[in-house]
Design a protein around this motif. Structure first.
Motif, PDB file in Angstrom:
ATOM      1  N   SER A 144       0.703  -1.405  -0.218  1.00 31.68           N
ATOM      2  CA  SER A 144      -0.022   0.112  -0.079  1.00 31.68           C
ATOM      3  C   SER A 144       0.749   1.189  -0.074  1.00 31.68           C
ATOM      4  CB  SER A 144      -1.011   0.056   1.262  1.00 31.68           C
ATOM      5  OG  SER A 144      -0.255  -0.116   2.423  1.00 31.68           O
ATOM      6  N   PHE A 145       0.405   2.146  -0.642  1.00 31.58           N
ATOM      7  CA  PHE A 145       0.992   3.409  -0.577  1.00 31.58           C
ATOM      8  C   PHE A 145      -0.068   4.828  -0.778  1.00 31.58           C
ATOM      9  CE2 PHE A 145       1.057   2.211  -4.896  1.00 31.58           C
ATOM     10  CZ  PHE A 145       0.968   3.324  -5.453  1.00 31.58           C
ATOM     11  N   ALA A 146       0.416   5.878  -0.376  1.00 27.47           N
ATOM     12  CA  ALA A 146      -0.582   7.074  -0.565  1.00 27.47           C
ATOM     13  C   ALA A 146       0.097   8.159  -1.625  1.00 27.47           C
ATOM     14  CB  ALA A 146      -0.629   7.936   0.862  1.00 27.47           C
ATOM     15  N   LEU A 192      -6.401  12.976  -0.124  1.00 24.34           N
ATOM     16  CA  LEU A 192      -5.440  11.818  -0.124  1.00 24.34           C
ATOM     17  C   LEU A 192      -5.965  10.483  -0.915  1.00 24.34           C
ATOM     18  CD1 LEU A 192      -2.572  11.634   1.047  1.00 24.34           C
ATOM     19  CD2 LEU A 192      -3.591  10.212   2.760  1.00 24.34           C
ATOM     20  N   THR A 193      -5.173  10.143  -1.702  1.00 24.33           N
ATOM     21  CA  THR A 193      -5.410   8.763  -2.430  1.00 24.33           C
ATOM     22  C   THR A 193      -4.532   7.908  -1.665  1.00 24.33           C
ATOM     23  OG1 THR A 193      -5.970   9.680  -4.629  1.00 24.33           O
ATOM     24  CG2 THR A 193      -5.148   7.570  -4.574  1.00 24.33           C
ATOM     25  N   LEU A 194      -5.337   6.622  -1.365  1.00 25.70           N
ATOM     26  CA  LEU A 194      -4.672   5.375  -0.800  1.00 25.70           C
ATOM     27  C   LEU A 194      -4.796   4.353  -1.606  1.00 25.70           C
ATOM     28  CD1 LEU A 194      -3.091   4.440   1.708  1.00 25.70           C
ATOM     29  CD2 LEU A 194      -5.405   3.823   2.621  1.00 25.70           C
ATOM     30  N   GLU A 195      -3.701   3.857  -2.174  1.00 25.94           N
ATOM     31  CA  GLU A 195      -3.536   2.661  -2.795  1.00 25.94           C
ATOM     32  C   GLU A 195      -3.450   1.393  -1.848  1.00 25.94           C
ATOM     33  OE1 GLU A 195      -4.106   2.400  -6.010  1.00 25.94           O
ATOM     34  OE2 GLU A 195      -3.653   4.582  -6.839  1.00 25.94           O
ATOM     35  N   GLU A 203      -4.655  -8.599   2.215  1.00 27.63           N
ATOM     36  CA  GLU A 203      -3.910  -7.449   3.039  1.00 27.63           C
ATOM     37  C   GLU A 203      -4.566  -6.151   2.627  1.00 27.63           C
ATOM     38  OE1 GLU A 203       0.407  -4.992   3.997  1.00 27.63           O
ATOM     39  OE2 GLU A 203       0.221  -6.972   2.782  1.00 27.63           O
ATOM     40  N   ALA A 204      -5.044  -5.834   1.334  1.00 26.85           N
ATOM     41  CA  ALA A 204      -5.581  -4.487   0.958  1.00 26.85           C
ATOM     42  C   ALA A 204      -6.816  -4.424   1.504  1.00 26.85           C
ATOM     43  CB  ALA A 204      -5.807  -4.842  -0.688  1.00 26.85           C
TER      44      ALA A 204
END
Length: 341
Positions: A144-146, A192-195, A203-204
């Motif tokens: 994950s990342f933002a 904010l976008t959170l991928e 986990e996503a």
């Protein structure tokens, strides 16, 4: 033409055990609005802007079954229901022939996607939320990342609650997170976008669930503390196919194909990618089939990638992310993003 109005469900029960059946019952883009202890304040989460990125709605369906009571009003948008319901469920990024909804938030708001985006903007302006977090899945497997559109300590603290990497991009593509830059009424709203990771990664869903719980439970967002492990990468470059260039994913070069990327190139979404890494193979046209334009339109590809005996290699150490193994996404969007180190 009358403006589109989005459906709103207030404090709804979850009547279906199966998330697909539940989304079918929604039938259209819908706001799920939960009453809070303090309804004078509002926080917003958006999900399913892409119909093939379901982790946010899967986590929402599970969380609503717990009958949560947020600290503030919490509005959750289930956006691209139409695309998500095309059989088989959650496999279509957008409606065939339609625009990518997360490219429709910049005027003019044309077509069905533009009308939906404009309706979302109008609701956000009316609610004046404390923050907006837009949940997505990465187009390939990975952590994950933002993503944010500017360096800002508050956004960095917010991103650090959910992941350990923040990408600050200067690309302007018409995405929802760009609204504070173009809509005066939302200029002070942190977005904010959170991928959350790949759509098939369990986990996503956990990452997405954490967003609902924490935004519902935090008394005051100004009290967030920085994450000392947050890695901030600035101004990534998009590697794209040039028009008319063919692509395949395989474990060896494919005859007659301009660009063959390594079948598991999404493995490079984790860690560091070094110059000895083979990212794929190039046909007779070599690097001419690729481009990597920065936000000013300059092609930076020669600084980033090179060809060695028909193989595609990095010129130096770099971080790759959003590397996909989906041919349609590679054609319509990009192959991957790069931040050289």
């Amino acid at each position: 033409m009358d403006a589109m109005r989005l459906a709103v469900l207030r404090d709804p029960p979850v009547d279906h055990d199966d998330v697909g059946t539940w989304v079918e019952a929604l039938g259209e883009a819908t706001w799920i609005v939960l009453s809070g202890d303090d309804d004078r304040r509002c926080r917003v989460i958006t999900t399913l802007l892409h119909g093939n990125e379901p982790s946010g709605v899967l986590a929402l369906h599970r969380w609503l079954a717990e009958r949560p009571r947020p600290r503030t009003r919490l509005a959750v948008l289930v956006a691209n229901v139409e695309a998500a319901l095309i059989p088989p469920h959650f496999t279509h990024r957008s409606v065939p022939g339609g625009r990518d909804l997360n490219r429709c938030f910049r005027p003019p708001h044309e077509g069905a996607g533009g009308a939906l985006a404009r309706a979302i903007v109008e609701d956000l302006q009316a609610w004046a939320p404390e923050c907006v977090i837009d949940l997505h899945n990465t187009s390939g497997n990975g952590p994950s990342f933002a993503v944010a559109t500017l360096r800002d300590p508050w956004l960095e603290r917010l991103a650090g609650q959910f992941c350990e990497r923040l990408i600050v991009t200067d690309f302007r593509l018409g995405s929802l997170m760009e609204l504070p830059l173009v809509v005066p009424g939302l200029a002070d709203c942190p977005m904010l976008t959170l991928e959350c990771g790949g759509a098939l990664q369990p986990e996503a869903r956990t990452v997405a669930g954490r967003v609902y719980r924490r935004l519902a439970e935090w008394p005051d967002l100004t009290d967030l503390v920085p994450n000392p492990d947050l890695d901030i990468l600035v101004h990534p470059l998009r590697v794209e196919l040039r028009p008319g260039v063919s692509i395949a994913y395989a474990r060896e070069p494919q005859p007659g194909v301009d660009v063959t990327l390594w079948a598991r190139i999404d493995e490079h979404n984790r860690g560091l990618t070094l110059p000895d890494s083979c990212l794929g193979w190039l046909g007779a046209g070599g690097l001419a089939g690729l481009q990597a334009r920065d936000a000013r339109g300059r092609d930076r590809l020669p600084e980033l990638l090179c060809e060695r005996q028909g193989r595609l290699h990095p010129r130096g150490p770099m971080r790759l992310f959003m590397a996909t193994t989906n041919v349609e996404i590679a054609r319509s969007d990009c192959l991957f993003y790069i931040v050289p180190l």
